[in-house]
Every structure is written in C-alpha cells, then in structure tokens.
Scaffold this motif. Structure first.
Motif, mmCIF file in Angstrom:
data_model
loop_
_atom_site.group_PDB
_atom_site.id
_atom_site.type_symbol
_atom_site.label_atom_id
_atom_site.label_comp_id
_atom_site.label_asym_id
_atom_site.label_seq_id
_atom_site.Cartn_x
_atom_site.Cartn_y
_atom_site.Cartn_z
ATOM 1 N N GLU A 1 46.339 33.061 42.738
ATOM 2 C CA GLU A 1 45.726 32.416 41.775
ATOM 3 C C GLU A 1 44.341 32.932 41.204
ATOM 4 O O GLU A 1 43.471 33.431 42.188
ATOM 5 N N MET A 2 44.013 33.150 40.010
ATOM 6 C CA MET A 2 43.043 33.990 39.368
ATOM 7 C C MET A 2 42.324 33.155 38.366
ATOM 8 O O MET A 2 43.045 32.596 37.346
ATOM 9 N N TYR A 3 41.043 32.933 38.173
ATOM 10 C CA TYR A 3 40.225 32.486 37.124
ATOM 11 C C TYR A 3 39.216 33.273 36.781
ATOM 12 O O TYR A 3 38.300 33.652 37.380
ATOM 13 N N VAL A 4 39.397 33.792 35.379
ATOM 14 C CA VAL A 4 38.412 34.788 34.928
ATOM 15 C C VAL A 4 37.763 33.988 33.680
ATOM 16 O O VAL A 4 38.561 33.576 32.429
ATOM 17 N N PRO A 5 36.585 33.450 33.591
ATOM 18 C CA PRO A 5 36.079 32.532 32.456
ATOM 19 C C PRO A 5 35.780 33.305 31.361
ATOM 20 O O PRO A 5 35.421 34.532 31.454
ATOM 21 N N SER A 6 35.888 32.698 30.126
ATOM 22 C CA SER A 6 35.847 33.515 28.761
ATOM 23 C C SER A 6 34.279 33.723 28.489
ATOM 24 O O SER A 6 33.976 34.511 27.754
ATOM 25 N N THR A 7 33.164 33.186 29.439
ATOM 26 C CA THR A 7 31.978 33.580 29.296
ATOM 27 C C THR A 7 31.603 35.030 29.867
ATOM 28 O O THR A 7 30.765 35.615 29.585
ATOM 29 N N ASN A 8 32.558 35.563 30.940
ATOM 30 C CA ASN A 8 32.206 36.601 31.744
ATOM 31 C C ASN A 8 33.690 37.366 31.729
ATOM 32 O O ASN A 8 34.110 37.180 32.653
ATOM 33 N N PRO A 9 34.080 37.931 30.527
ATOM 34 C CA PRO A 9 35.554 38.405 30.641
ATOM 35 C C PRO A 9 35.244 39.791 31.447
ATOM 36 O O PRO A 9 34.412 40.309 31.694
ATOM 37 N N TRP A 10 36.396 40.552 31.453
ATOM 38 C CA TRP A 10 36.833 41.619 32.219
ATOM 39 C C TRP A 10 37.380 42.609 31.441
ATOM 40 O O TRP A 10 38.371 42.599 30.802
ATOM 41 N N SER A 11 36.609 43.729 31.450
ATOM 42 C CA SER A 11 36.821 44.797 30.589
ATOM 43 C C SER A 11 36.825 46.411 31.028
ATOM 44 O O SER A 11 36.754 47.287 30.233
ATOM 45 N N ASP B 1 40.290 37.421 29.954
ATOM 46 C CA ASP B 1 39.921 36.082 30.701
ATOM 47 C C ASP B 1 41.085 35.361 30.606
ATOM 48 O O ASP B 1 42.217 35.642 30.087
ATOM 49 N N THR B 2 40.986 34.286 31.460
ATOM 50 C CA THR B 2 42.237 33.325 31.824
ATOM 51 C C THR B 2 42.098 31.997 30.816
ATOM 52 O O THR B 2 42.680 31.091 31.079
ATOM 53 N N GLY B 3 41.078 32.186 29.918
ATOM 54 C CA GLY B 3 40.883 30.774 29.094
ATOM 55 C C GLY B 3 40.290 29.894 29.932
ATOM 56 O O GLY B 3 40.701 28.469 29.385
ATOM 57 N N GLU C 1 31.620 48.393 29.514
ATOM 58 C CA GLU C 1 30.846 47.841 30.369
ATOM 59 C C GLU C 1 30.751 46.226 30.146
ATOM 60 O O GLU C 1 30.920 45.588 29.203
ATOM 61 N N CYS C 2 30.958 45.599 31.306
ATOM 62 C CA CYS C 2 30.934 44.259 31.351
ATOM 63 C C CYS C 2 30.308 43.481 32.644
ATOM 64 O O CYS C 2 30.093 44.089 33.513
ATOM 65 N N THR C 3 30.049 42.160 32.582
ATOM 66 C CA THR C 3 29.594 41.412 33.542
ATOM 67 C C THR C 3 30.767 40.353 34.116
ATOM 68 O O THR C 3 30.222 39.173 34.075
ATOM 69 N N PRO C 4 31.814 40.765 34.749
ATOM 70 C CA PRO C 4 32.828 39.789 34.909
ATOM 71 C C PRO C 4 32.726 39.179 36.258
ATOM 72 O O PRO C 4 32.029 39.184 37.262
#
Length: 450
Positions: free
Chosen positions: A314-324, A384-386, A434-437
């Motif tokens: 299971e994975m959780y990527v918050p919309s405040t810190n997306p992965w790019s 992100d995972t919404g 660049e991102c801060t995931p």
C-alpha cells in the motif's frame, strides 16, 4: 545561357514524365492490393480461426473472441456489426471466401443475436449468431486495505448491472456491498462497509459469479507490516522512519522523504531520506538467517513459484508533496549480493557478500542486476494518491531493469535470490522535475498471481 536554360527545362520535363511513369508502374505492380468488392456477401458457416479446430462449426462466441466467417464475396463487406456493436475489420485477414474478425469487447445494448454485414453501397446482409457475455473478470482492487467509509474500486471487465438481476459484490464474511457510487463495464466503485475479515471478493452478474484472486486485508506472503513481522524492517546501513499518524491505514508504516528534502530532476543519490533496506543475516558466526530479526525473506515467505508471484504494497503520496522525479527501485538480493555481516551461513557453501551497495549499483564487475523500476509520475509529470492509500502491484517477472532503466543482464532466477530487499528512490534514466515528495509504504508482501 539560353541553350543551358533550354537544356534544364527539357531535363525537368523528362524527370516529371519519368516520375509519373514510375508512379503508374508502382500502382500496376500491386496486383494484390486490397480492394472492397462489389455485390453482396454470403456466409455459409462460421468456424474457429485455429487450424486445429477449423472443422468445428460455431453458432455463438463470447465478446473479445476471434471467429472465422466462411462464404463467398466476403471482400464486399465494408462494415460488420455484432448486434449493435461495430467490429474492427483487418483486410489482412479478409479474402473472398474467409474473414477472421474479433467479436467486439463491448457488451451489446440491443441484442438481436445477428451479425450485420454492410456493403459499400449500404446493402445489409444478416446472419444468425449469438454473442455471449462471460462472467465478470476481477483484475485489481484500488486499495486492498480500504478502510470503512472510504470509496474503493474494483477493476476488471463485464460488470453488468441488469435491471432484473442487479450486480452483487460480496466481501469476506458474506458482507454485501450496498452503497455503489458507480458501475461501468470495467469498474465498480462503492463505499467500503464494515468488514474485518480477510479473504477473496465475489462479483455476481446475470452472466455468472467470479471470485477474486486478490484478497481484502491480504496477509499472505507478508514481508513487512511494520507492526511485528521481521521486526520493524530496518536492517542495514540506514534506519528509516517507522511511524504512525492520522493517515495510517493499518498501524505503522515506513516513510521515504520528509517533505523538505529535495529529489532532484535526475533522481540524484540520497540514501539519507529516500532509501529503505533490509539485509538478511546477523553478526553471529555463523549468521542466523532462519529466524528473528534478519531472517532471509525466502525463509519467511515461500518463493518457490516466484515466476507467478507479485510484490504488493500500500502506498500514500499526499497531494501537498507530490512525486515528480526519481524511480522507486525495488531490488531483491541473495546471499551472494548482500548480507548484514558477510559471515558464514550454516548449510550454504556459495559466495557470501557483506554489507554493500555494489550489486544495486552494478559496481566492481557485478554487472547490471535486475530490479523493478516504479515511476508512476511519468504518465502526467507528477503523481500523488489523492490523500488516500492505493495498492501497488508489480509482478516479480518485471524485476529486470538496471538502475538507469536498461534491460538487466542478470535477474533474480531462484528462490534464494529473494533473501534481502531494498527500496530506494533514485535515478531510473528518466528526468522529471525537482520535488519534495513524501512516500508512505505499508504491508509489503509477495503473493501468488492466481
């Protein structure tokens, strides 16, 4: 000068004539070019396109299957419909006397049990033929640990909600879903009811019942739940945060990234924030790989049929810190690639490597060792995972990439190659932004595909 211009004009005229002649010769050199025939078609019978079953006549077929029409003047068919659904014609499989065609995948709305053959002049010839719809197929669940009250989806095909026989979803413990939010042929969405039992899910339509291969609340093949199995999971050079918070889906989870540490556009090396490793073994002599913290993963989970298994989590990527940027590299390794100490292992006489990242990096002649590269942000540039958890599934047969995304020269090829495991967001061969995931992971498990 005039003589030269005259010569040039004459040369150009001759070149144009030659080109035109070549074009006409080219057209004449295509005697087998496909052309729609005049007249109307006649179908004498329909059979399987397989040579081994060509003498078996058929009067019905399921959606998505291939059939062969046999008759006369079949090249006069310009359009073909099964009930009210148009088929895709491939003239490479059309002759005067045979036509191979796929029955459309889409479920018919108006059922007449006929094939409609339309000519270029709009004449229509019919032929009696039944299109049958199979029982539903269940491919995946958006989150196999979906909490009560959350919206969850089941992905698959042939989800038919007939007015007289409504679609039924039955969860473990015989819990029936009541609150559907949407139903389409390929997806069912609903609000998760109270269900605390692990197990398979049944979907029933007018065409039959299918049981999922995936499990809700799946604990099969559990490697790391971060609440007790193989300790907390950290077992290597670095200790990653094992935490719980308001987003927790089932207790503690491991988190990659802290929301302030940057992932560069090329996914530069940062094992301080974006790596989680579990290297089997101990500092005993011989090393303990059969029990406790440091157990070899293949002694915890049966990898005998690894070819037909998948890694899930299971994975959780918050919309405040997306992965790019950066690829999540997931690498299984045997004793010959890494252990916590490098000491002897009772009953094992092969090479034993100590703690290192050489196989992961392909250093010191270890070649390009296979791993999975997971980078969902490449589809839209950011991911992100919404603010919800999803289930990620990666077949073990896909652990065949190098660190930079090329095909690996060596891949996991025996149960013994599944002793240790590394998750590391780094490189991957594709630049992003660049991102801060923040990437939260839970319930890492290896499960059978069927």
């Amino acid at each position: 000068m005039k003589l030269m211009n005259k010569y040039i004009r004459k040369s150009l005229v001759l070149a144009v004539i030659a080109a035109a002649g070549f074009a006409m010769i080219s057209c004449e050199d295509e005697p087998d070019k496909y052309e729609v025939a005049d007249g109307v078609p006649t179908v004498r019978y329909i059979r399987s396109p397989k040579a081994s079953a060509s003498d078996s006549l058929i009067v019905a077929a399921t959606t998505g299957s291939s059939i062969c029409l046999v008759g006369d003047n079949l090249r006069s068919i310009y359009e073909l419909y099964f009930n009210d659904k148009k088929a895709v014609l491939n003239n490479s499989f059309m002759t005067d006397h045979t036509m191979i065609v796929d029955v459309p995948q889409t479920i018919p709305t108006l059922v007449s049990n006929k094939i409609y053959m339309v000519t270029q002049s709009k004449d229509t010839v019919t032929y009696d033929f039944e299109v049958t719809v199979p029982a539903p197929t269940l491919t995946a669940m958006s989150c196999e640990y979906a909490p009560v009250g959350s919206e969850v989806s089941i992905i698959g095909n042939y989800f038919v909600d007939d007015p007289n026989v409504p679609l039924l979803v039955t969860l473990p413990g015989n819990v029936e879903v009541k609150d559907f939010t949407s139903i389409s042929q390929s997806s069912i969405s609903f609000v998760m009811p109270e269900c605390s039992e692990e197990g398979t899910i049944d979907v029933t339509t007018i065409y039959g019942t299918t049981t999922s291969t995936f499990h809700y609340l799946d604990t099969r093949g559990m490697l790391f739940d971060f609440d007790g199995v193989t300790g907390l999971g950290n077992h290597g050079w670095h200790a990653r945060d094992i935490i719980s918070d308001a987003t927790s889906i089932s207790g503690k989870f491991v988190q990659l990234g802290d929301g302030t540490s940057a992932m560069t556009e090329d996914g530069a090396w940062d094992d301080t924030h974006f790596a989680f490793e579990y290297w089997c073994g101990s500092w005993d002599t011989p090393q303990n790989v059969t029990s406790g913290d440091g157990i070899a993963l293949h002694n915890l989970v049966d990898f005998t049929d690894y070819v037909d298994m998948s890694l899930k989590f299971e994975m959780y990527v918050p919309s405040t810190n997306p992965w790019s940027a950066g690829a999540m590299q997931i690498c299984f390794e045997g004793y010959d690639k890494v252990t916590i100490s490098g000491y002897a292992i009772e009953g094992y006489n092969g090479t034993i490597a100590g703690p290192n990242a050489k196989a992961f990096n392909g250093e010191d002649g270890l070649g390009d060792y296979g791993r999975a590269l997971y980078r969902p942000w490449t589809t839209n540039g950011s991911f992100d995972t919404g603010n919800s958890w999803i289930t990620v599934t990666i077949p073990l047969k896909n652990f065949n990439y190098t660190r930079q995304g090329a095909m690996a020269t060596e891949v996991p090829s025996s149960p013994g190659d599944f002793a240790s495991l590394t998750f590391f967001v780094v490189g991957g061969g594709v630049n992003g932004t660049e991102c801060t995931p923040i990437i939260k992971l839970d319930n890492i498990r290896a499960v059978p595909n069927k």
